[in-house]
Design an enzyme around this catalytic site. Structure first.
Site, PDB file in Angstrom:
ATOM      1  N   ASN A  11      47.818  33.504  75.757  1.00 29.61           N
ATOM      2  CA  ASN A  11      48.679  33.419  75.025  1.00 29.61           C
ATOM      3  C   ASN A  11      48.199  32.187  73.765  1.00 29.61           C
ATOM      4  OD1 ASN A  11      51.025  32.861  73.368  1.00 29.61           O
ATOM      5  ND2 ASN A  11      52.469  32.628  75.072  1.00 29.61           N
ATOM      6  N   ARG A  93      49.012  38.043  74.437  1.00 31.19           N
ATOM      7  CA  ARG A  93      50.314  38.052  73.499  1.00 31.19           C
ATOM      8  C   ARG A  93      49.748  38.221  72.117  1.00 31.19           C
ATOM      9  NH1 ARG A  93      53.560  33.007  71.476  1.00 31.19           N
ATOM     10  NH2 ARG A  93      55.174  34.231  70.352  1.00 31.19           N
ATOM     11  N   HIS A 180      59.770  37.417  69.584  1.00 33.97           N
ATOM     12  CA  HIS A 180      60.189  36.860  70.768  1.00 33.97           C
ATOM     13  C   HIS A 180      60.410  38.122  71.865  1.00 33.97           C
ATOM     14  CE1 HIS A 180      61.403  32.537  69.281  1.00 33.97           C
ATOM     15  NE2 HIS A 180      60.176  32.598  69.855  1.00 33.97           N
ATOM     16  N   LEU A 208      66.023  29.675  72.679  1.00 29.75           N
ATOM     17  CA  LEU A 208      66.230  28.454  71.990  1.00 29.75           C
ATOM     18  C   LEU A 208      65.052  27.507  72.398  1.00 29.75           C
ATOM     19  CD1 LEU A 208      70.009  27.960  72.381  1.00 29.75           C
ATOM     20  CD2 LEU A 208      68.730  29.069  70.561  1.00 29.75           C
ATOM     21  N   GLY A 209      64.065  27.670  71.713  1.00 30.72           N
ATOM     22  CA  GLY A 209      62.807  26.810  71.884  1.00 30.72           C
ATOM     23  C   GLY A 209      62.383  26.168  70.649  1.00 30.72           C
ATOM     24  N   ARG A 240      61.235  24.997  61.471  1.00 33.07           N
ATOM     25  CA  ARG A 240      61.481  26.156  60.699  1.00 33.07           C
ATOM     26  C   ARG A 240      62.873  26.155  60.071  1.00 33.07           C
ATOM     27  NH1 ARG A 240      58.994  30.558  64.314  1.00 33.07           N
ATOM     28  NH2 ARG A 240      57.994  29.057  65.753  1.00 33.07           N
ATOM     29  N   ASP A 282      61.976  17.460  68.185  1.00 33.26           N
ATOM     30  CA  ASP A 282      62.108  17.707  69.634  1.00 33.26           C
ATOM     31  C   ASP A 282      63.675  17.451  70.101  1.00 33.26           C
ATOM     32  OD1 ASP A 282      62.109  16.887  72.594  1.00 33.26           O
ATOM     33  OD2 ASP A 282      60.016  17.246  72.285  1.00 33.26           O
ATOM     34  N   MET A 283      64.290  18.198  70.625  1.00 29.97           N
ATOM     35  CA  MET A 283      65.788  18.144  71.040  1.00 29.97           C
ATOM     36  C   MET A 283      65.998  16.925  71.741  1.00 29.97           C
ATOM     37  SD  MET A 283      68.749  19.022  70.524  1.00 29.97           S
ATOM     38  CE  MET A 283      69.043  20.848  69.794  1.00 29.97           C
ATOM     39  N   GLY A 327      63.080  26.559  75.972  1.00 31.72           N
ATOM     40  CA  GLY A 327      62.881  25.076  76.447  1.00 31.72           C
ATOM     41  C   GLY A 327      64.553  24.425  76.153  1.00 31.72           C
ATOM     42  N   ILE A 328      64.989  24.662  75.214  1.00 33.55           N
ATOM     43  CA  ILE A 328      66.447  24.185  74.878  1.00 33.55           C
ATOM     44  C   ILE A 328      67.477  24.843  75.666  1.00 33.55           C
ATOM     45  CG2 ILE A 328      68.192  23.516  73.124  1.00 33.55           C
ATOM     46  CD1 ILE A 328      65.715  23.275  71.217  1.00 33.55           C
ATOM     47  N   GLU A 330      67.209  26.622  78.260  1.00 31.04           N
ATOM     48  CA  GLU A 330      67.221  26.297  79.813  1.00 31.04           C
ATOM     49  C   GLU A 330      67.560  24.937  80.179  1.00 31.04           C
ATOM     50  OE1 GLU A 330      63.125  27.408  81.092  1.00 31.04           O
ATOM     51  OE2 GLU A 330      63.457  29.348  79.779  1.00 31.04           O
ATOM     52  N   GLU A 378      56.910  34.537  79.639  1.00 31.16           N
ATOM     53  CA  GLU A 378      56.217  35.458  78.548  1.00 31.16           C
ATOM     54  C   GLU A 378      54.918  35.835  79.367  1.00 31.16           C
ATOM     55  OE1 GLU A 378      57.280  32.729  75.565  1.00 31.16           O
ATOM     56  OE2 GLU A 378      57.691  34.470  74.057  1.00 31.16           O
TER      57      GLU A 378
END
Ligand code: AMP
Length: 392
Positions: A11, A93, A180, A208-209, A240, A282-283, A327-328, A330, A378
């Site tokens: 990937n 991918r 995605h 949501l990553g 973005r 980064d959240m 990421g976010i 989960e 993925e």
């Protein structure tokens, strides 16, 4: 009984190459997974076994490692890890399959030529996806399969894929593709195992990553998605913008002297959570910050998700399930709770203690919409498709 061969998954992104090795069996057992990050800056290789224990690490402090060398390094490490077990196939991918590729495909010269033609549609990603395919084809005859981020969305009705543009521009390929797709496909397959009845109903899946999008799914098929012609549309993301009034671009061109490179940089790398917070993409960092701008960035991220869930529910004509992943999705219970609260008008009620536990069903028993947290994978989807496409 002899040891089964392996399927290797690659990937490749703009600054990283992720890889995973699976046993070529119907269970597609994970053997190892790893990545080289920060290619071109301070490359860092890390490999873990199936239990997540780190089994290899290497750094290139002088930054001297391009994508081709990184691929070769991964192939070398893979051979060492497999210790004589043969690689039966490589699965890749590939971000863009255009309108033509509606599923995974075995790669040959003609396919490579078609994929190269799609580079202008995804100039930031497609060349990086294709480079390892060329490198492997040059070095071996092991079969390779391309799995596309766009393919899952080709089931969308024509209206959902169209822009309000003159026909000649649409005919040139300017339409909504959606991305995605491998993640959405995996989530649907997981839901079929966990809750087959819900898997057939009307769902919104929120991936949501660092990249973020959401997809409306009915009968297991994509009906609409927030990402469009490129992966910059829709939700606000780590760096973005997400959907932006195109008039802003005209203003930047006319009033600020931006050129296409500066616009690209703004849209893809300087905006989103990073741009609004002025702090981080980064959240985790934003959640820990007391800065008002960090709060605002999170609030806008959540607001945009709530707005788009409403829009996707409209495309579906109703909603029975909402799935959070990546990421976010989960890991950030606060985002899930805030999105859940914003979607209460749709019949969403998130149960606080289930949400804190963070896996499986997190809605209350009384919730009209079932809400779940499902980890995406993925790479596993690519391994599965690669095996199926080649009949191994
Ligand atoms: P991905 O692109 O799917 O790897 O997701 C990356 C995003 O997930 C980043 O914004 C991370 O801050 C976020 N993330 C990862 N772990 C957590 C966590 N435990 N809590 C909040 N956000 C997280």
């Amino acid at each position: 009984m002899s040891t089964p061969g392996a399927i290797a998954v690659l990937n490749a992104g703009s600054s990283s190459i992720k890889f995973a090795l699976y046993e070529a069996t119907p269970e597609e057992t994970l053997l190892f997974r790893g990545q080289i990050e920060s290619i071109g800056l301070a490359p860092h290789l890390k490999v873990a076994d199936a239990a997540g224990a780190v089994v290899g690490e290497r750094r290139w402090p002088d930054g001297k490692l391009d994508h081709r060398e990184a691929t070769n390094e991964i192939l070398k490490v893979g051979r060492e890890l497999l210790a004589g077990r043969p690689v039966l196939a490589f699965g890749h991918r590939v971000v863009h399959g255009g309108v033509g590729f509606t599923g995974p495909v075995r790669i040959d010269r003609a396919v490579m030529d078609e994929l190269a033609k799609l580079v202008p549609l995804a100039p930031l990603h497609q060349p990086h996806n294709l480079a390892p395919i060329e490198a492997i084809a040059a070095a071996s005859a092991i079969p390779q399969v391309a799995c596309f981020d766009t393919a899952f969305h080709r089931s969308q009705p024509a209206l959902a894929q169209a822009f309000g543009l003159p026909r000649d521009i649409t005919a040139a390929g300017v339409r909504r593709y959606g991305f995605h797709g491998l993640s959405y496909d995996f989530i649907v397959s997981r839901l079929r195992q966990l809750d087959p009845a819900l898997a057939r109903q009307r769902l919104v899946i929120a991936h949501l990553g660092n990249g973020a999008s959401a997809c409306a799914v009915h009968e297991g098929l994509s009906v609409a998605s927030t990402m469009g012609f490129t992966a910059v549309d829709g939700l606000m993301m780590g760096t973005r913008t997400g959907a932006l009034d195109p008039g802003v671009l005209l203003w930047l061109l006319d009033e600020r002297g931006y050129d296409s490179k500066a616009i690209e940089d703004l849209l893809y790398r300087k905006s989103g959570l990073l741009g609004v917070s002025g702090l981080s993409s980064d959240m985790r960092t934003l959640r820990q910050s007391a800065e008002p701008a960090a709060r605002e960035a999170i609030a806008l991220f959540v607001y945009r998700i709530v707005r788009e869930v409403g829009s996707l529910a409209a495309a579906l004509g109703g909603l029975e399930g909402l799935v959070f992943t990546a990421g976010i999705g989960e890991n950030d219970a606060a985002t899930r709770a805030e999105v859940g609260a914003g979607c209460s008008w749709l019949g969403v009620t998130v149960d606080p203690s289930r949400n804190a536990a963070g896996r499986g069903v997190i809605s209350s028993d009384a919730s009209r919409v079932k809400v779940l947290v499902l980890p995406t994978d993925e790479e596993r989807m690519i391994a599965r498709y690669t095996g199926r496409t080649l009949g191994i």
